[in-house]
Write an enzyme that holds these catalytic residues in place. Structure first.
Site, PDB file in Angstrom:
ATOM      1  N   LYS A  77      -7.756  -0.959  -2.299  1.00 29.72           N
ATOM      2  CA  LYS A  77      -7.100  -0.032  -3.230  1.00 29.72           C
ATOM      3  C   LYS A  77      -8.084   0.413  -4.311  1.00 29.72           C
ATOM      4  O   LYS A  77      -8.111   1.582  -4.691  1.00 29.72           O
ATOM      5  CB  LYS A  77      -5.873  -0.704  -3.863  1.00 29.72           C
ATOM      6  CG  LYS A  77      -4.699  -0.815  -2.896  1.00 29.72           C
ATOM      7  CD  LYS A  77      -3.602  -1.714  -3.428  1.00 29.72           C
ATOM      8  CE  LYS A  77      -2.542  -1.990  -2.362  1.00 29.72           C
ATOM      9  NZ  LYS A  77      -1.583  -3.036  -2.743  1.00 29.72           N
ATOM     10  N   GLN A 104      -0.550  -7.805  -7.646  1.00 29.48           N
ATOM     11  CA  GLN A 104      -0.623  -7.940  -6.191  1.00 29.48           C
ATOM     12  C   GLN A 104       0.229  -9.134  -5.743  1.00 29.48           C
ATOM     13  O   GLN A 104       0.083 -10.238  -6.260  1.00 29.48           O
ATOM     14  CB  GLN A 104      -2.086  -8.130  -5.751  1.00 29.48           C
ATOM     15  CG  GLN A 104      -2.290  -8.259  -4.261  1.00 29.48           C
ATOM     16  CD  GLN A 104      -1.949  -6.981  -3.485  1.00 29.48           C
ATOM     17  OE1 GLN A 104      -2.349  -5.876  -3.863  1.00 29.48           O
ATOM     18  NE2 GLN A 104      -1.192  -7.123  -2.404  1.00 29.48           N
ATOM     19  N   ASP A 142       3.741   1.073  -8.450  1.00 27.62           N
ATOM     20  CA  ASP A 142       4.399   0.572  -7.230  1.00 27.62           C
ATOM     21  C   ASP A 142       5.810   1.143  -7.079  1.00 27.62           C
ATOM     22  O   ASP A 142       6.402   1.084  -6.002  1.00 27.62           O
ATOM     23  CB  ASP A 142       4.546  -0.963  -7.314  1.00 27.62           C
ATOM     24  CG  ASP A 142       3.422  -1.680  -6.584  1.00 27.62           C
ATOM     25  OD1 ASP A 142       2.813  -1.058  -5.698  1.00 27.62           O
ATOM     26  OD2 ASP A 142       3.171  -2.851  -6.907  1.00 27.62           O
TER      27      ASP A 142
END
Ligand code: NDP
Length: 293
Positions: free
Chosen positions: A52, A96, A119
């Site tokens: 990412k 994460q 997210d």
């Protein structure tokens, strides 16, 4: 012939568009900046966060990973998240997952403010979708957003279609059902307690599998029309340790109109959505500052 709904071309276009947006934002003095909190040494999580970061940097934006030890206490974790989210320079951030056992009960979705929640897990963002938003005002959950982008790219209409989603998680199944409803699809959600799954999936125009069970969806789940579209969200390992989806691609792909591959389908779309959310967050925060300096 079956159409294979590959992400590659969509992602390339997305990267080009986001790179242009990045240059534009830089002209206004903003470099989109994302921070990721990674706790522990989970190898998959380390690869995901590194990928990412690379992705975001490729667009000209900035990304830092805060890597903390496996033994981190709850109070230290909350402190670190607080530090990350209150950093004025940061436009988007996330933790994460999975977290180590001692932290796994924490609802991280609520620790990140909705405006920085790239997210799309925060309840305000979810409620926005529940209220009919398609991503105009809220940050959408990345996988549902990516699926919609992929279907749109291939001109697969969802309005008026019967979409059967298998899986009701908060990161895929439920937000996806809301988003598809906003796009005027007729949605059925199935799960592990659903009876007659095969009967339900055989009535679908579009089947979306988000189960986490290697190759569970097979020919018996299809209609005989050959006109169904299959979206495979699953990321599992097959008997040889190879990445595979929830759909038995080899068996199903010849009997449907279109299908996403694994790898190369929904996965890359999810990362593209994350980057799009970061740019949306950066732009909105900039506009807010202009209004309320
Ligand atoms: P969860 O484990 O949170 O949810 C799985 C869902 O599948 C649950 O709702 C469960 O039902 C349902 N389910 C399990 N077994 C069956 C069954 N036999 N019949 C019908 N339904 C069943 O998983 P996630 O939503 O987090 O992820 C699903 C898959 O998608 C995983 O493989 C994951 O790795 C992948 N994934 C991929 C992403 C990508 O970018 N490509 C992003 C996110 C996830 P119940 O609720 O009753 O338990």
């Amino acid at each position: 012939m079956t159409q294979i709904l590959k992400a590659k071309q969509v992602v390339e276009q997305g990267i080009e568009e986001l790179s242009k947006k990045c240059n534009q934002l830089k002209k206004w003095g903003i470099t989109p900046y994302m921070k990721v909190l990674l706790v522990g040494e989970n190898p998959a999580s380390q690869i995901y966060t590194r990928n990412k970061k690379r992705y975001i940097e490729k667009l000209g934006a900035k990304c830092d990973i805060i890597h903390l030890p496996d033994s981190l206490s709850e109070s230290d974790f909350i402190f670190e998240v607080g530090k990350m989210v209150s950093d004025q320079a940061v436009h988007g951030c996330f933790v994460q997952l999975p977290l180590p056992d001692q932290l796994s009960h924490i609802d991280v979705g609520e620790l990140i403010p909705p405006s920085k929640d790239v997210d799309g897990f925060h309840q305000n963002n979810l409620i926005g979708v529940l209220n009919g938003d398609c991503g105009e005002k809220v940050l959408l959950s990345c996988t549902p957003k990516g699926i919609l982008t992929l279907l749109r790219h291939y001109n697969i209409e969802v309005a008026g279609k019967h979409v059967v989603i298998i899986g009701r998680s908060m990161i895929v199944g439920k937000p996806l059902a809301m988003l598809l409803t906003n796009h005027h699809a007729t949605v059925t959600i199935c799960h592990s307690k659903t009876q007659n799954l095969e009967k339900i999936t055989s009535q679908a125009d579009i089947i979306i599998a988000a189960i986490g069970r290697a190759k569970m969806i097979g020919v018996k789940h299809l209609s005989s029309s050959g006109n169904q579209v299959i979206v495979d969200v699953g990321m599992n390992q097959d008997e040889n340790g190879k990445l595979c989806g929830d759909v038995d691609f080899a068996a199903v792909s010849e009997r449907v109109q279109a299908i996403t591959p694994v790898p190369g389908g929904v996965g890359p779309m999810t990362i593209l959505s994350l980057a799009e959310n970061l740019f949306q967050a950066a732009r909105e925060q900039f506009e807010q500052q202009e209004i309320n300096p």
